[in-house]
Scaffold this active site. Structure first.
Site, PDB file in Angstrom:
ATOM      1  N   ARG A  21      18.919  38.440  -5.727  1.00 29.34           N
ATOM      2  CA  ARG A  21      19.818  39.579  -5.895  1.00 29.34           C
ATOM      3  C   ARG A  21      21.268  39.154  -5.733  1.00 29.34           C
ATOM      4  NH1 ARG A  21      16.719  41.133  -8.797  1.00 29.34           N
ATOM      5  NH2 ARG A  21      14.958  42.410  -8.316  1.00 29.34           N
ATOM      6  N   CYS A  22      22.147  39.964  -6.274  1.00 30.63           N
ATOM      7  CA  CYS A  22      23.582  39.746  -6.243  1.00 30.63           C
ATOM      8  C   CYS A  22      24.022  39.397  -4.821  1.00 30.63           C
ATOM      9  CB  CYS A  22      24.292  41.003  -6.730  1.00 30.63           C
ATOM     10  SG  CYS A  22      26.080  40.846  -6.794  1.00 30.63           S
ATOM     11  N   PRO A  23      24.814  38.370  -4.677  1.00 32.07           N
ATOM     12  CA  PRO A  23      25.502  37.552  -5.684  1.00 32.07           C
ATOM     13  C   PRO A  23      24.803  36.239  -6.025  1.00 32.07           C
ATOM     14  CG  PRO A  23      26.465  37.068  -3.572  1.00 32.07           C
ATOM     15  CD  PRO A  23      25.348  38.087  -3.332  1.00 32.07           C
TER      16      PRO A  23
END
Length: 76
Positions: free
Chosen positions: A12-14
């Site tokens: 997941r981000c980042p």
């Protein structure tokens, strides 16, 4: 020219963008990276990163490849 693959699915981000940025620093101009990411934020982050840095976004997710981005490193 070479093509490198990064599988960032489930991250997941980042993290997907950080993996892409790190790989882009190590490859030669003209080489490409195929990033696999199922994080919805990558749909915004990857194109914005390419535009900001000047790399070429060759492919974005499609029905055939729903999680695939292909980025070519800019020439010097």
């Amino acid at each position: 020219m070479s093509t490198y693959q990064l599988d960032a699915r489930t991250l997941r981000c980042p993290e997907p963008l950080m993996l892409l940025k790190a790989k882009m620093r190590t490859i030669a101009p003209g080489d490409t990276v195929e990033l696999l990411s199922d994080d919805p934020v990558s749909a915004r982050d990857v194109p914005a990163y390419c535009q900001f840095i000047g790399h070429i976004l060759i492919a974005t997710p499609s029905s055939e490849h729903p999680h695939r981005y292909v980025v070519q490193k800019k020439s010097s």
